[in-house]
Design a protein around this motif. Structure first.
Motif, PDB file in Angstrom:
ATOM      1  N   PHE A 145       0.861  -1.179   0.000  1.00 52.46           N
ATOM      2  CA  PHE A 145       0.000   0.000   0.000  1.00 52.46           C
ATOM      3  C   PHE A 145       0.897   1.228   0.000  1.00 52.46           C
ATOM      4  CE2 PHE A 145      -2.574  -3.366   1.796  1.00 52.46           C
ATOM      5  CZ  PHE A 145      -3.723  -3.254   1.030  1.00 52.46           C
ATOM      6  N   ASP A 146       0.730   2.069  -0.990  1.00 53.78           N
ATOM      7  CA  ASP A 146       1.603   3.241  -1.166  1.00 53.78           C
ATOM      8  C   ASP A 146       3.072   2.816  -1.100  1.00 53.78           C
ATOM      9  OD1 ASP A 146      -0.647   4.781  -1.383  1.00 53.78           O
ATOM     10  OD2 ASP A 146      -0.686   5.273   0.747  1.00 53.78           O
ATOM     11  N   ASP A 147       3.352   1.668  -1.700  1.00 50.05           N
ATOM     12  CA  ASP A 147       4.680   1.084  -1.815  1.00 50.05           C
ATOM     13  C   ASP A 147       5.254   0.582  -0.488  1.00 50.05           C
ATOM     14  OD1 ASP A 147       6.503   0.195  -3.670  1.00 50.05           O
ATOM     15  OD2 ASP A 147       7.858   1.889  -3.371  1.00 50.05           O
ATOM     16  N   VAL A 148       4.403   0.463   0.524  1.00 51.45           N
ATOM     17  CA  VAL A 148       4.860  -0.097   1.804  1.00 51.45           C
ATOM     18  C   VAL A 148       4.258  -1.496   1.929  1.00 51.45           C
ATOM     19  CG1 VAL A 148       4.838   0.144   4.316  1.00 51.45           C
ATOM     20  CG2 VAL A 148       4.977   2.178   2.837  1.00 51.45           C
ATOM     21  N   PRO A 149       5.107  -2.537   2.133  1.00 48.34           N
ATOM     22  CA  PRO A 149       4.562  -3.897   2.183  1.00 48.34           C
ATOM     23  C   PRO A 149       3.667  -4.134   3.393  1.00 48.34           C
ATOM     24  CG  PRO A 149       6.974  -3.909   2.367  1.00 48.34           C
ATOM     25  CD  PRO A 149       6.557  -2.494   2.265  1.00 48.34           C
ATOM     26  N   SER A 150       2.644  -4.934   3.183  1.00 51.44           N
ATOM     27  CA  SER A 150       1.750  -5.343   4.264  1.00 51.44           C
ATOM     28  C   SER A 150       1.956  -6.840   4.471  1.00 51.44           C
ATOM     29  CB  SER A 150       0.302  -5.053   3.868  1.00 51.44           C
ATOM     30  OG  SER A 150      -0.582  -5.737   4.718  1.00 51.44           O
ATOM     31  N   PRO A 151       2.568  -7.250   5.592  1.00 51.66           N
ATOM     32  CA  PRO A 151       2.845  -8.675   5.813  1.00 51.66           C
ATOM     33  C   PRO A 151       1.565  -9.506   5.740  1.00 51.66           C
ATOM     34  CG  PRO A 151       3.916  -7.315   7.467  1.00 51.66           C
ATOM     35  CD  PRO A 151       2.991  -6.418   6.718  1.00 51.66           C
ATOM     36  N   ALA A 152       1.708 -10.679   5.127  1.00 47.78           N
ATOM     37  CA  ALA A 152       0.527 -11.518   4.915  1.00 47.78           C
ATOM     38  C   ALA A 152       0.555 -12.737   5.826  1.00 47.78           C
ATOM     39  CB  ALA A 152       0.495 -11.973   3.459  1.00 47.78           C
ATOM     40  N   THR A 153      -0.622 -13.187   6.203  1.00 46.46           N
ATOM     41  CA  THR A 153      -0.752 -14.502   6.824  1.00 46.46           C
ATOM     42  C   THR A 153      -1.534 -15.368   5.843  1.00 46.46           C
ATOM     43  OG1 THR A 153      -2.758 -13.800   7.943  1.00 46.46           O
ATOM     44  CG2 THR A 153      -0.727 -13.654   9.198  1.00 46.46           C
ATOM     45  N   VAL A 154      -1.190 -16.645   5.804  1.00 49.51           N
ATOM     46  CA  VAL A 154      -1.781 -17.513   4.775  1.00 49.51           C
ATOM     47  C   VAL A 154      -2.346 -18.765   5.423  1.00 49.51           C
ATOM     48  CG1 VAL A 154      -1.357 -18.669   2.571  1.00 49.51           C
ATOM     49  CG2 VAL A 154       0.033 -16.727   3.208  1.00 49.51           C
ATOM     50  N   SER A 155      -3.466 -19.206   4.899  1.00 50.84           N
ATOM     51  CA  SER A 155      -4.029 -20.490   5.315  1.00 50.84           C
ATOM     52  C   SER A 155      -4.570 -21.200   4.070  1.00 50.84           C
ATOM     53  CB  SER A 155      -5.146 -20.293   6.333  1.00 50.84           C
ATOM     54  OG  SER A 155      -6.159 -19.477   5.768  1.00 50.84           O
ATOM     55  N   ILE A 156      -4.822 -22.474   4.245  1.00 55.46           N
ATOM     56  CA  ILE A 156      -5.391 -23.246   3.126  1.00 55.46           C
ATOM     57  C   ILE A 156      -6.894 -23.267   3.329  1.00 55.46           C
ATOM     58  CG2 ILE A 156      -5.507 -25.517   2.031  1.00 55.46           C
ATOM     59  CD1 ILE A 156      -2.649 -25.991   3.158  1.00 55.46           C
ATOM     60  N   SER A 157      -7.632 -22.708   2.401  1.00 57.22           N
ATOM     61  CA  SER A 157      -9.083 -22.721   2.581  1.00 57.22           C
ATOM     62  C   SER A 157      -9.731 -23.907   1.876  1.00 57.22           C
ATOM     63  CB  SER A 157      -9.712 -21.409   2.100  1.00 57.22           C
ATOM     64  OG  SER A 157      -9.323 -21.127   0.779  1.00 57.22           O
ATOM     65  N   GLU A 158      -9.097 -24.431   0.848  1.00 57.37           N
ATOM     66  CA  GLU A 158      -9.665 -25.604   0.184  1.00 57.37           C
ATOM     67  C   GLU A 158      -8.570 -26.324  -0.583  1.00 57.37           C
ATOM     68  OE1 GLU A 158     -13.113 -24.662  -2.124  1.00 57.37           O
ATOM     69  OE2 GLU A 158     -13.497 -26.762  -2.639  1.00 57.37           O
ATOM     70  N   LEU A 159      -8.667 -27.636  -0.606  1.00 60.78           N
ATOM     71  CA  LEU A 159      -7.694 -28.423  -1.367  1.00 60.78           C
ATOM     72  C   LEU A 159      -8.421 -29.598  -2.000  1.00 60.78           C
ATOM     73  CD1 LEU A 159      -4.736 -29.193  -2.149  1.00 60.78           C
ATOM     74  CD2 LEU A 159      -4.612 -30.443  -0.005  1.00 60.78           C
ATOM     75  N   GLN A 160      -8.218 -29.768  -3.279  1.00 63.71           N
ATOM     76  CA  GLN A 160      -8.858 -30.894  -3.954  1.00 63.71           C
ATOM     77  C   GLN A 160      -7.824 -31.648  -4.761  1.00 63.71           C
ATOM     78  OE1 GLN A 160     -12.792 -30.629  -6.139  1.00 63.71           O
ATOM     79  NE2 GLN A 160     -11.393 -30.814  -7.875  1.00 63.71           N
ATOM     80  N   VAL A 161      -7.632 -32.894  -4.403  1.00 64.70           N
ATOM     81  CA  VAL A 161      -6.728 -33.758  -5.173  1.00 64.70           C
ATOM     82  C   VAL A 161      -7.507 -35.013  -5.527  1.00 64.70           C
ATOM     83  CG1 VAL A 161      -4.572 -35.077  -5.169  1.00 64.70           C
ATOM     84  CG2 VAL A 161      -4.702 -32.884  -3.970  1.00 64.70           C
ATOM     85  N   VAL A 162      -7.824 -35.156  -6.794  1.00 61.00           N
ATOM     86  CA  VAL A 162      -8.573 -36.327  -7.242  1.00 61.00           C
ATOM     87  C   VAL A 162      -7.832 -36.939  -8.411  1.00 61.00           C
ATOM     88  CG1 VAL A 162     -10.885 -35.641  -6.512  1.00 61.00           C
ATOM     89  CG2 VAL A 162      -9.985 -34.797  -8.668  1.00 61.00           C
ATOM     90  N   ASN A 163      -7.972 -38.207  -8.536  1.00 62.69           N
ATOM     91  CA  ASN A 163      -7.281 -38.891  -9.626  1.00 62.69           C
ATOM     92  C   ASN A 163      -8.171 -38.968 -10.850  1.00 62.69           C
ATOM     93  OD1 ASN A 163      -4.792 -39.778 -10.143  1.00 62.69           O
ATOM     94  ND2 ASN A 163      -4.878 -41.529  -8.718  1.00 62.69           N
ATOM     95  N   ASP A 164      -8.543 -37.796 -11.334  1.00 58.58           N
ATOM     96  CA  ASP A 164      -9.454 -37.761 -12.481  1.00 58.58           C
ATOM     97  C   ASP A 164      -8.962 -36.687 -13.445  1.00 58.58           C
ATOM     98  OD1 ASP A 164     -11.496 -37.381 -14.292  1.00 58.58           O
ATOM     99  OD2 ASP A 164     -13.075 -37.758 -12.812  1.00 58.58           O
ATOM    100  N   LEU A 165      -8.681 -37.132 -14.651  1.00 62.31           N
ATOM    101  CA  LEU A 165      -8.115 -36.218 -15.646  1.00 62.31           C
ATOM    102  C   LEU A 165      -9.040 -35.043 -15.942  1.00 62.31           C
ATOM    103  CD1 LEU A 165      -5.722 -35.858 -17.558  1.00 62.31           C
ATOM    104  CD2 LEU A 165      -6.996 -37.176 -19.244  1.00 62.31           C
ATOM    105  N   THR A 166     -10.355 -35.287 -15.817  1.00 62.10           N
ATOM    106  CA  THR A 166     -11.308 -34.238 -16.188  1.00 62.10           C
ATOM    107  C   THR A 166     -11.529 -33.235 -15.068  1.00 62.10           C
ATOM    108  OG1 THR A 166     -13.154 -35.579 -15.438  1.00 62.10           O
ATOM    109  CG2 THR A 166     -12.521 -35.785 -17.761  1.00 62.10           C
TER     110      THR A 166
END
Lengths: 276, 365
Positions: B90-111
């Motif tokens: 913001f105005d060239d000053v970094p804003s530290p981020a916190t991160v979490s995983i909100s969703e994860l999908q791993v399926v063995n399906d090509l489609t």
């Protein structure tokens, strides 16, 4: 001296945020059995970690496989990853080829110079300096010329079934791409060192930086320059999947809206032998 | 280059401009700025590739073929490192981020593609004027959807791989400039683009003026030039036409030489001169557009900006003509030597300059 140090520091700083990346073909298998459907992924990235590039018809100039002496287009759905599917004959080594239509990009001067440095394009750095453009942003159009080899039953180094059992010649024949890495032999079958040539518009290109990166240990990439005949040689220390890359850059034509054309050649294959 | 060749090249370039293509990947980002002075970003990307990038950075062996739970655990392990790759300023000053995983999908399906959705967030300074974004764990081109308030329609910006975006103005903290402000700003810009910055355009206008000091021929030429450059300025701004500056710039230089050489050969308005000036005006319009396109104007500002920019150009042209007339021509135009000792030498000088620029711009030295 101080100026040189400052330039080196700027290049090093900029190296952390390079926007130029390798491009390669990543098939679902490098050893398809006869009749197997192979998923052909396109990847952009570095150190052999690539983001998927879904199929985008407008961006593709050529996408085909040369197998058993015939060229067949690789079909797929726009927006899909993998970008294409093919049915492998599984006979001799086949060559997948991809040529992009070209994309424009503009990079700030420091980042452009850093990327030129990283890809061994010191000649372009010197030419920019000569033209007084070193401080200017780099405007280029980049073209991808990617190839991948699919080994067939006849490509296997263990295949002793026929007296005229020679490695398939297809990989050693140029496809006519504007920039191309052409191995002297079939690296999907050949156990010795990898020898080949880099060709620009069909002619050998001297002094090109060629990089060989093993997928299992990408930090152990090997780098050589092509000689006067455009030839290079690597004593690949292990088997497994390898990515060979080289980048060439030329001044864009008079009618181009960019200053430079960059040509990105790559070759992926699975080399026989233990991964070590 | 013949006119026919120039035409063919122009058509080819116009067609080519429709075929621009980037290497668009599968990553998507939605960044929203909230009223409570916080921001959130949702990043959707390929999970295994993301894990591999983080593993490589940590000099760890790369995993492959992980199940959904294994991949979740792997990414969880790297969340602090991942946060360092999300850069919101913001105005060239970094804003530290916190991160979490909100969703994860791993399926063995090509489609059905695997994906992970990351939720990043942080604080936003009150009254921040601009915000910029960078996510350097992607190499392909991706779309950043930015909503600069909770109820704003998100705007899509295409970003090249790991490049940092330009600073985007935050509408709530930037009261929009009035139409008068915009008009004044672009009027000045248009004027400055000719005087003092556009020496080539100044020489072209002087070339028009030197033909004759009679009002009608000057008016005819200036009107033809104005209509022509207004047309291509507008069409270029809307992306309807585009021509490489490598063609436009030498042609502009050539146009300067042409009008000056014709001044030497004749002292009257030839029937073809207005048409030629009109043609050159089309090229000059594309040259003018370069100054405006570099500003990345918001679409709603294009029309008022175009009009006032054009007025600025006209005022500058009139200033050049008025200066030449009142400064020199008015005092000597009736002298018998006006043409031989002033018009022809001045035109020769302008022609030589135009020809030099033509060669210089073609051969790029």
């Amino acid at each position: 001296m101080m100026k040189r140090l400052a330039l080196s520091a700027a290049l090093l700083l900029a190296c952390g945020e390079l926007q130029a990346h390798d491009f390669w073909i990543e098939p679902s298998t490098f050893h398809p059995l006869p009749g197997t459907v192979v998923r052909v992924g396109l990847r952009v990235g570095q150190n052999f970690i690539g983001d998927a590039v879904p199929r985008y018809s407008d961006g593709i100039a050529q996408f085909y496989i040369r197998q058993d002496g015939k060229d067949e287009p690789i079909e797929g759905a726009d927006g899909g990853d993998p970008a294409g599917f093919l049915r492998a004959s599984g006979e001799a080594t086949a060559v997948i080829a991809y040529r992009s239509a070209g994309s424009p990009i503009t990079l700030p001067a420091a980042e452009f110079e850093a990327y030129l440095h990283q890809y061994g394009l010191e000649r372009v750095i010197a030419e920019r300096a000569k033209r007084g453009e070193s401080g200017k942003s780099g405007q280029e159009r980049f073209y991808r010329y990617a190839k991948a080899l699919l080994a067939g039953a006849k490509s296997s180094p263990d295949n002793k079934s026929s007296p005229d059992n020679k490695p398939a010649p297809a990989p050693s024949r140029p496809l006519g791409l504007d920039y191309e890495i052409v191995p002297d032999d079939d690296p999907a079958a050949h156990l010795g060192p990898l020898r080949g040539r880099v060709l620009y518009q069909g002619k050998p290109l001297a002094g090109a930086l060629v990089v060989a990166t093993p997928r299992d240990q990408p930090t152990g990439a090997l780098r050589v320059r092509s000689d006067d005949q455009g030839a290079f040689s690597f004593a690949l220390p292990r088997g497994g999947v390898w990515l060979i890359t080289s980048v060439h850059m030329v001044r864009a034509s008079f009618f181009s809206t960019e200053d430079w054309d960059s040509l990105w050649a790559s070759l992926t294959f699975d080399r026989p032998g233990p991964p070590q | 280059m013949t006119l026919l060749k120039a035409f063919v090249v122009t058509v080819a370039l116009l067609c080519a401009s429709l075929l621009e293509a980037h290497e668009i990947g599968t990553t998507q980002v939605r960044l929203t700025l909230h009223r409570d002075n916080t921001w959130t970003a949702y990043i959707v990307t390929a999970p295994q590739t993301l894990a591999n990038k983080l593993e490589a950075e940590a000099n760890e062996p790369r995993t492959s073929g992980l199940t959904q739970d294994q991949l979740h655990a792997e990414l969880e392990r790297f969340l602090p490192a991942l946060a360092r790759h999300i850069e919101v300023r913001f105005d060239d000053v970094p804003s530290p981020a916190t991160v979490s995983i909100s969703e994860l999908q791993v399926v063995n399906d090509l489609t059905i593609p695997d994906f992970v959705e990351l939720r990043a967030g942080g604080a936003m300074p009150a009254q921040a004027k601009t915000v910029s974004w960078r996510y350097d764990l992607t190499y392909a081109t991706y779309a950043l959807q930015l909503a600069d308030s909770d109820d704003a329609e998100p705007e899509t910006h295409w970003l090249q791989g790991d490049v940092r975006s330009r600073p985007f103005p935050i509408a709530a903290n930037n009261p929009p400039p009035s139409h008068v402000d915009i008009a004044w700003q672009y009027l000045q810009l248009g004027f400055k683009h000719i005087v003092p910055e556009g020496l080539d355009h100044i020489l072209f206008v002087l070339g028009i003026f030197l033909l004759t000091t009679k009002l009608k021929p000057i008016l005819v030429q200036v009107t033809a030039f104005t209509i022509a450059h207004s047309v291509t300025l507008g069409l270029t701004m809307y992306g309807i036409v585009s021509l490489s500056s490598r063609i436009v710039e030498p042609m502009i230089a050539l146009s300067i030489a042409y009008v000056a050489i014709e001044n030497i050969l004749t002292a009257r308005l030839t029937p073809w001169r207005p048409a030629v000036v009109f043609g050159f005006g089309l090229l000059h319009g594309m040259g003018f557009a370069g100054a405006l396109t570099e500003l990345n104007l918001p679409r709603q500002e294009i029309i008022p900006a175009l009009i006032s920019f054009n007025i600025g150009i006209e005022l500058a042209q009139l200033t050049v003509i008025a200066t030449a007339y009142f400064g020199v021509a008015m005092w000597i135009q009736n002298k018998p030597w006006y043409r031989t000792r002033f018009v022809i030498p001045a035109s020769a000088l302008i022609a030589a300059t135009g020809l030099f620029w033509t060669v210089q711009r073609i051969f790029d030295f």
